[in-house]
Design a protein around this motif. Structure first.
Motif, short mmCIF file in Angstrom:
data_model
loop_
_atom_site.label_atom_id
_atom_site.label_comp_id
_atom_site.label_asym_id
_atom_site.label_seq_id
_atom_site.Cartn_x
_atom_site.Cartn_y
_atom_site.Cartn_z
N THR A 283 0.83 -1.20 0.00
CA THR A 283 0.00 0.00 0.00
C THR A 283 0.87 1.26 0.00
O THR A 283 0.62 2.20 -0.76
CB THR A 283 -0.95 0.00 1.22
N ALA A 284 1.90 1.27 0.84
CA ALA A 284 2.81 2.42 0.89
C ALA A 284 3.56 2.59 -0.43
O ALA A 284 3.77 3.73 -0.89
CB ALA A 284 3.80 2.25 2.04
N TYR A 285 3.94 1.49 -1.06
CA TYR A 285 4.64 1.53 -2.34
C TYR A 285 3.74 2.14 -3.41
O TYR A 285 4.20 2.96 -4.21
CB TYR A 285 5.07 0.11 -2.73
N ILE A 286 2.48 1.75 -3.42
CA ILE A 286 1.53 2.30 -4.39
C ILE A 286 1.37 3.80 -4.17
O ILE A 286 1.42 4.59 -5.11
CB ILE A 286 0.16 1.59 -4.29
N GLU A 287 1.18 4.19 -2.92
CA GLU A 287 0.99 5.61 -2.61
C GLU A 287 2.22 6.44 -2.98
O GLU A 287 2.10 7.60 -3.35
CB GLU A 287 0.64 5.78 -1.14
N LYS A 288 3.41 5.84 -2.89
CA LYS A 288 4.63 6.58 -3.18
C LYS A 288 4.93 6.66 -4.68
O LYS A 288 5.33 7.72 -5.17
CB LYS A 288 5.81 5.91 -2.46
N PHE A 289 4.73 5.58 -5.42
CA PHE A 289 5.19 5.52 -6.80
C PHE A 289 4.09 5.69 -7.86
O PHE A 289 4.40 5.97 -9.01
CB PHE A 289 5.96 4.23 -7.06
N VAL A 290 2.85 5.50 -7.49
CA VAL A 290 1.76 5.77 -8.43
C VAL A 290 1.17 7.12 -8.01
O VAL A 290 0.44 7.21 -7.03
CB VAL A 290 0.69 4.65 -8.40
N GLU A 291 1.54 8.14 -8.78
CA GLU A 291 1.31 9.51 -8.36
C GLU A 291 -0.12 9.85 -7.99
O GLU A 291 -0.38 10.50 -6.99
CB GLU A 291 1.79 10.45 -9.48
N ASP A 292 -1.07 9.42 -8.78
CA ASP A 292 -2.47 9.80 -8.53
C ASP A 292 -3.29 8.66 -7.93
O ASP A 292 -4.50 8.63 -8.06
CB ASP A 292 -3.11 10.30 -9.82
N ALA A 293 -2.63 7.76 -7.24
CA ALA A 293 -3.31 6.57 -6.70
C ALA A 293 -4.24 6.92 -5.55
O ALA A 293 -3.91 7.71 -4.68
CB ALA A 293 -2.29 5.54 -6.24
N THR A 294 -5.40 6.31 -5.59
CA THR A 294 -6.35 6.38 -4.49
C THR A 294 -6.66 4.93 -4.10
O THR A 294 -7.23 4.18 -4.90
CB THR A 294 -7.65 7.09 -4.92
N ILE A 295 -6.29 4.56 -2.90
CA ILE A 295 -6.50 3.19 -2.43
C ILE A 295 -7.99 2.99 -2.19
O ILE A 295 -8.63 3.76 -1.47
CB ILE A 295 -5.71 2.90 -1.14
N VAL A 296 -8.54 1.95 -2.78
CA VAL A 296 -9.95 1.63 -2.64
C VAL A 296 -10.15 0.54 -1.58
O VAL A 296 -11.04 0.63 -0.74
CB VAL A 296 -10.56 1.17 -3.99
N ASP A 297 -9.30 -0.49 -1.65
CA ASP A 297 -9.47 -1.64 -0.75
C ASP A 297 -8.15 -2.40 -0.66
O ASP A 297 -7.33 -2.34 -1.57
CB ASP A 297 -10.57 -2.56 -1.30
N SER A 298 -7.98 -3.10 0.44
CA SER A 298 -6.84 -4.01 0.56
C SER A 298 -7.31 -5.28 1.25
O SER A 298 -8.22 -5.26 2.08
CB SER A 298 -5.69 -3.36 1.33
N HIS A 299 -6.68 -6.37 0.87
CA HIS A 299 -7.06 -7.68 1.38
C HIS A 299 -5.79 -8.52 1.47
O HIS A 299 -4.90 -8.40 0.63
CB HIS A 299 -8.07 -8.33 0.43
N SER A 300 -5.72 -9.37 2.49
CA SER A 300 -4.58 -10.26 2.60
C SER A 300 -5.05 -11.67 2.94
O SER A 300 -6.12 -11.85 3.52
CB SER A 300 -3.58 -9.75 3.64
N PHE A 301 -4.23 -12.62 2.56
CA PHE A 301 -4.53 -14.03 2.83
C PHE A 301 -3.22 -14.74 3.16
O PHE A 301 -2.22 -14.55 2.47
CB PHE A 301 -5.18 -14.67 1.59
N THR A 302 -3.26 -15.55 4.19
CA THR A 302 -2.11 -16.34 4.58
C THR A 302 -2.51 -17.80 4.52
O THR A 302 -3.46 -18.21 5.16
CB THR A 302 -1.67 -15.99 6.02
N GLY A 303 -1.81 -18.56 3.70
CA GLY A 303 -2.12 -19.98 3.57
C GLY A 303 -1.58 -20.52 2.27
O GLY A 303 -0.69 -19.95 1.65
N ASN A 304 -2.16 -21.61 1.83
CA ASN A 304 -1.74 -22.25 0.59
C ASN A 304 -2.52 -21.60 -0.55
O ASN A 304 -3.69 -21.88 -0.74
CB ASN A 304 -2.01 -23.76 0.65
N THR A 305 -1.87 -20.72 -1.29
CA THR A 305 -2.56 -19.96 -2.34
C THR A 305 -2.68 -20.72 -3.65
O THR A 305 -3.54 -20.42 -4.45
CB THR A 305 -1.84 -18.63 -2.61
N SER A 306 -1.79 -21.68 -3.88
CA SER A 306 -1.79 -22.36 -5.18
C SER A 306 -2.62 -23.64 -5.17
O SER A 306 -2.96 -24.16 -6.23
CB SER A 306 -0.36 -22.69 -5.60
N GLY A 307 -2.92 -24.16 -4.02
CA GLY A 307 -3.71 -25.37 -3.94
C GLY A 307 -2.92 -26.64 -4.18
O GLY A 307 -3.45 -27.72 -4.13
N SER A 308 -1.65 -26.51 -4.44
CA SER A 308 -0.82 -27.69 -4.64
C SER A 308 0.36 -27.65 -3.68
O SER A 308 0.96 -26.62 -3.46
CB SER A 308 -0.31 -27.76 -6.09
#
Length: 133
Positions: A50-75
């Motif tokens: 989120t901080a990286y987006i706010e710093k490097f994408v000049e006109d960025a407006t954060i709408v939402d953020s989501h995180s997940f911890t676990g097995n993301t690939s299913g394998s």
């Protein structure tokens, strides 16, 4: 003499029973510590994204953020940290992609309805935690 032998046998019996119990307790503690550390790493990754987006994408407006911890690939049996941030920007998609390419190796970028959704995958500090099974 019989008392001494009885005490030694009792102590030996208690030790034999206690060792597996202590090993099970140690396993549970390691899994709990791993769970907490993995989720903390994912939260940190999401905040950094989120901080990286706010710093490097000049006109960025954060709408939402989501995180997940676990097995993301299913394998496989492993834990990964996934961070997803939705933001609005008028920058061209290839420019935004270059910004993320400079820092994140494992990422996805998509644009839907004028919003960008960037998903970043990272390694968990405890990749063999039960959460990945």
């Amino acid at each position: 003499m019989k008392r001494l032998i009885s005490k030694i046998l009792a102590g030996l019996g208690i030790t034999i029973v206690a060792i597996p119990v202590l090993l099970i307790e140690l396993f549970v503690v390691i899994e709990v510590v791993g769970y907490v550390a993995n989720h903390a790493a994912t939260d940190k990754q999401t905040k950094e994204l989120t901080a990286y987006i706010e710093k490097f994408v000049e006109d960025a407006t954060i709408v939402d953020s989501h995180s997940f911890t676990g097995n993301t690939s299913g394998s496989g049996n492993h834990v990964e940290c996934e961070s997803m941030v939705t933001f609005n920007s008028d920058m061209a998609e290839d420019e935004v992609d270059r910004i993320f390419d400079a820092k994140y190796e494992y990422r996805e970028l998509e644009k839907t309805d004028g919003s960008y959704i960037v998903t970043v995958y990272g390694d968990a500090p405890f990749p063999d935690n039960l959460e990945g099974h």
